[in-house]
Design a protein around this motif. Sequence first.
Motif, PDB file in Angstrom:
ATOM      1  N   SER A 100      79.112 -13.519  36.397  1.00 29.54           N
ATOM      2  CA  SER A 100      79.852 -13.776  37.636  1.00 29.54           C
ATOM      3  C   SER A 100      80.593 -12.543  38.136  1.00 29.54           C
ATOM      4  N   SER A 101      81.032 -11.685  37.231  1.00 31.31           N
ATOM      5  CA  SER A 101      81.734 -10.478  37.660  1.00 31.31           C
ATOM      6  C   SER A 101      80.801  -9.559  38.448  1.00 31.31           C
ATOM      7  N   LEU A 102      79.543  -9.457  38.017  1.00 28.33           N
ATOM      8  CA  LEU A 102      78.578  -8.605  38.721  1.00 28.33           C
ATOM      9  C   LEU A 102      78.164  -9.215  40.052  1.00 28.33           C
ATOM     10  N   THR A 103      77.970 -10.528  40.088  1.00 27.70           N
ATOM     11  CA  THR A 103      77.624 -11.150  41.362  1.00 27.70           C
ATOM     12  C   THR A 103      78.815 -11.128  42.317  1.00 27.70           C
ATOM     13  N   GLY A 104      80.017 -11.114  41.771  1.00 28.21           N
ATOM     14  CA  GLY A 104      81.186 -10.907  42.618  1.00 28.21           C
ATOM     15  C   GLY A 104      81.160  -9.535  43.262  1.00 28.21           C
ATOM     16  N   LEU A 105      80.661  -8.539  42.517  1.00 27.91           N
ATOM     17  CA  LEU A 105      80.505  -7.194  43.069  1.00 27.91           C
ATOM     18  C   LEU A 105      79.467  -7.183  44.189  1.00 27.91           C
ATOM     19  N   ALA A 108      81.122  -8.485  47.207  1.00 29.44           N
ATOM     20  CA  ALA A 108      82.100  -7.535  47.738  1.00 29.44           C
ATOM     21  C   ALA A 108      81.446  -6.339  48.414  1.00 29.44           C
ATOM     22  N   SER A 109      80.173  -6.079  48.140  1.00 32.39           N
ATOM     23  CA  SER A 109      79.502  -4.907  48.709  1.00 32.39           C
ATOM     24  C   SER A 109      79.451  -4.969  50.230  1.00 32.39           C
ATOM     25  N   PRO A 595      88.372  -7.389  46.747  1.00 35.64           N
ATOM     26  CA  PRO A 595      88.826  -7.870  45.432  1.00 35.64           C
ATOM     27  C   PRO A 595      88.776  -9.385  45.291  1.00 35.64           C
ATOM     28  N   ILE A 598      85.727 -10.678  43.344  1.00 32.19           N
ATOM     29  CA  ILE A 598      85.810 -10.105  41.999  1.00 32.19           C
ATOM     30  C   ILE A 598      86.925 -10.782  41.209  1.00 32.19           C
ATOM     31  N   GLY A 601      85.847 -14.243  40.389  1.00 26.84           N
ATOM     32  CA  GLY A 601      84.815 -14.197  39.359  1.00 26.84           C
ATOM     33  C   GLY A 601      85.394 -13.942  37.977  1.00 26.84           C
ATOM     34  N   VAL A 602      86.355 -13.019  37.903  1.00 25.87           N
ATOM     35  CA  VAL A 602      87.008 -12.733  36.621  1.00 25.87           C
ATOM     36  C   VAL A 602      87.789 -13.948  36.139  1.00 25.87           C
TER      37      VAL A 602
END
Length: 676
Positions: A100-105, A108-109, A595, A598, A601-602
């Motif tokens: 989830s942290s990567l998909t949050g990135l 955010a892109s 953020p 992200i 997700g965190v």
Amino acid sequence: MKGRGGVENAAFEPTTPDLGGRRGANHAGAGADAEAPAVEAAEEGPCGWGSCTPKALQLCNTPEGYLAAYSLLAIFQGIVVNGLVNISISTIERRYELNSSLTGLVSASYDIAFCVLSLFVSFFGERGHKPRWLAFSAFVLGLGSLVFSLPHFSSGKYHYGAKLEDTCQISGTSTANFTCSANTKSSLSNYLYVFILGQLLLGVGGTPLYTLGTAFIDDSVPKHKSCLYIGIGYAMSLLGPAIGYVLGGQLLTVYIDIKIPESTQMDQDDPRWLGAWWIGFLACFFAIWCLIIPFSCFPKYLPGTAKIQAEKISETHNDGSEALVETKNIGKSFRDFPLALLVLLKNPVLMSLIIASTSESLVATGFATFLPKFIENQFGKTSSFSATLGGVVLVPAAALGQVISGILISKYKMDCRTIIKFMIATCSVAFLLSTVFLIAKCGNEPFAGVSETYNGTGTLRNLTAPCNVNCRCLRSRYYPVCGRDEVQYFSPCFAGCTSYLQNNMKKTYYNCSCIGKLQRENISEDFLYEAVPGKCPTRCKYLPLFLVFFFFTVVFTFMAVTPTTVAILRCVPDKQRSFALGVQSVILRLLGTIPGPILFGVAIDNSCILWDIDECRTRGACLVYDNERMAYLLMSISAACKIITIIFVIIAVFLYKPPHPSPTVSQKDSEMVSAV
């Protein structure tokens, strides 16, 4: 002033000379000659391409015609960015082995690209041809949608894995031998960069839409109608995510490669099932590129814009910035960029409104990304149903809030100060309603080896127990089953089931050594099965309550969005309106929407209690979350952000100073001009 044909145009006649007068006013005593109006009559051209101006197109050469084209582009942008991307997150996580942290990135892109380009696009586009900027916007949005779908075509067919013998295999029985091998490690996670590229392109395309596109609406309509038109445009942009959620939810019921291989028996209840997430992106690519045509035919200004601009009354915050912008004619060249930016950053009302909207956007973006996952895990629903339900409730509520606020402000012709007070009221109600997370939270259903032991044997957070220790179960194969004791098990193997029957693609498992007695006494011991595939039905009944409260929370939250935009447009000098929206976009994304996903997700990952672990002991996506911890974490983030929003909106009310009607430039204005 005379037009090219020598006809006198009253729209360009000088009006009252005071700073608190009309937008086109000159500033007597400022030490500069009278400036020409910002909008020339000659720039109010017909609708068409060069000398090709069909009469039929002139019917669209109105604010309503532009609003229709703007709304269509906003709808498709919303379908892709806030609909299809969000609803595809869970599927993309599993297909390309991302957490989830990567998909949050990935989410955010979009905002990263928006943030980088927003200042420059809004600064240079303010005096440029705004509709042509939107034609460029449509081109890049379509390209980004296409790029986002490319991983499906380059990653090959989905390998769902062989249907392993998922029952308990006693010692001595042959079974597959899975070992960790570096050579077999998947490289699917590298597609993360393709998704990021697609989102970056979508961000580039979205930049002109919500800065120059919104300012063009404000240019073309009277002040008291501006909020209504912008509200309608924003509401239409929210219709996009609704369509995206519903469309994406239905597409997830289609197998990812369209045709299910004949060699397998698999349906949507199978944990290996993945939906066709990519179809929507491909369809939107073609649809968005069709919108390049209408935007390319609009003139630089719509007919009547000069007259409308001359009649508008300034409500710029009285800090001398309007006199400075008019006197120095800031914005004509790139050399003015630092000074133009400084003027806006020193506007305390503008900065307070931007910080307030930034705090709200952090929460809004986080929930837009992860609301389907929250519903899925909190209330035990399928991913497709959760996505559809989230879209049906969330997006119409947001659109309703936008329209209601636009109607109220236009009907009562609120001035800038009244609009900001209106925002305080709506944000306060939204804060009170957001406590639904404390009321409608659900505990976890019993899960053997995770939330409870195996009938008193084994330990928590350990899937292996005496009843299945000899079964040689694979920790990497998650295939949940619900036992007759109403306890969920990681797989039939971990439930100790040694046999099964299959009827119409549905399995029922028997002889399960780990499954205890029936919990409901009124059911006969002669039970038809011991375990069935899938998660156990949730006993939580709070879903309707949550949806009702959350609906009205979103309504009141988004009732402040359009007023915020209008207040920003009114509290800054006329020639800096697009640039002000650009500054807002940068700060809003740097501190809010980037953020936001992200952080959410965190927080969601932090509530995970069971991770997917492969044969190499590499951690993948989360399988089971602590529902109460997730609810408390999300409530804490939401409450903190809403308190920040209310504080800064209150600050904006107290700091705002309307311009004073005066035939001469005020001492403060003169000091600011001379200081520069």
